[in-house]
Design an enzyme around this catalytic site. Sequence first.
Site, mmCIF file in Angstrom:
data_model
loop_
_atom_site.group_PDB
_atom_site.id
_atom_site.type_symbol
_atom_site.label_atom_id
_atom_site.label_comp_id
_atom_site.label_asym_id
_atom_site.label_seq_id
_atom_site.Cartn_x
_atom_site.Cartn_y
_atom_site.Cartn_z
ATOM 1 N N ARG A 1 40.614 45.555 36.042
ATOM 2 C CA ARG A 1 39.215 45.995 36.107
ATOM 3 C C ARG A 1 39.078 47.511 35.970
ATOM 4 O O ARG A 1 37.980 48.020 35.747
ATOM 5 C CB ARG A 1 38.564 45.498 37.398
ATOM 6 C CG ARG A 1 39.156 46.065 38.652
ATOM 7 C CD ARG A 1 38.659 45.331 39.892
ATOM 8 N NE ARG A 1 37.214 45.114 39.877
ATOM 9 C CZ ARG A 1 36.317 46.042 40.172
ATOM 10 N NH1 ARG A 1 36.735 47.265 40.495
ATOM 11 N NH2 ARG A 1 35.035 45.789 40.146
ATOM 12 N N ASP B 1 32.866 51.577 43.155
ATOM 13 C CA ASP B 1 33.333 50.559 44.092
ATOM 14 C C ASP B 1 33.691 51.146 45.444
ATOM 15 O O ASP B 1 33.970 52.342 45.585
ATOM 16 C CB ASP B 1 34.590 49.861 43.545
ATOM 17 C CG ASP B 1 34.231 48.757 42.590
ATOM 18 O OD1 ASP B 1 33.100 48.270 42.647
ATOM 19 O OD2 ASP B 1 35.100 48.387 41.784
ATOM 20 N N PRO C 1 57.181 42.779 51.120
ATOM 21 C CA PRO C 1 56.566 43.324 52.332
ATOM 22 C C PRO C 1 57.167 44.660 52.761
ATOM 23 O O PRO C 1 56.616 45.342 53.625
ATOM 24 C CB PRO C 1 56.801 42.231 53.390
ATOM 25 C CG PRO C 1 57.970 41.453 52.880
ATOM 26 C CD PRO C 1 57.874 41.501 51.399
ATOM 27 N N GLU D 1 64.065 35.167 51.818
ATOM 28 C CA GLU D 1 64.323 36.338 52.673
ATOM 29 C C GLU D 1 64.341 37.642 51.882
ATOM 30 O O GLU D 1 64.585 38.709 52.432
ATOM 31 C CB GLU D 1 65.663 36.170 53.403
ATOM 32 C CG GLU D 1 65.699 35.004 54.375
ATOM 33 C CD GLU D 1 64.603 35.100 55.419
ATOM 34 O OE1 GLU D 1 64.453 36.178 56.037
ATOM 35 O OE2 GLU D 1 63.886 34.097 55.621
#
Length: 241
Positions: A153, A168, A88, A115
């Site tokens: 892809r 896209d 994150p 963590e």
Amino acid sequence: MIFDIITIFPDLLDSPLKEGIIRRARVSGQIITNLIDLRVFADGPHAVTDDRPFGGGEGMVMKPEPLAAAVLSRKNIGQRSRVVLLSPQGRCYTQTVAEELAEERHLILVCGRYEGVDERFRAEYVDDEISIGDYILTGGELAAMVVIDSITRLLPGVLGCSDSAANDTFSRNLLQHPQYTRPRDFNGQEVPEELLTGNHEKIEAYRFLSSVKRTLTRRPDLIRNEQFSAEEIALLCKHDL
């Protein structure tokens, strides 16, 4: 393209790698995926891969030794390797980042847990950190799957239609236009007449304008960075957009 995924839960990724476009790309040899069980590289009878943080605090931290050993075991396979930690705290994953990573030949994806990982491992062995969004998952496995899917892809020949990836959402700073298929009338809602004309120029104009309108409504932050051609600007002015 080779994807090595280092994880303490290899079974979590086994099924997704056997479905759809990913499966086809694996069967054709366009990608190779290897699930690396981190516990194999941990010492002791219990194969411990985490420990309490120095300084105290909640949770556990992934130990540096097994992580380093796992990465080094994959860097020795003769490919130019890029080690990516799913975290994150990493840079935000976007289509542009996917396109960048698609240029690599070998990605080693490290799935963080708890963590986080010991900072010494991150500093010495990690080339890149990726976050798939501003929220917290229980681990990096699902994030790794997102990265694999979005990159695969983009590889030449993976998609049946070569234009699919190029057109896209996020191929430009625009959301994709609305899509329609049969039947022409669904619960009283009809397919827009422009799509039924057979006139390629009119269809493309309709789709472009619909794309801009949708982006203005849903993601106005994206369109600020979009550059339009002279023809597109004239079309937007004609329709007061």
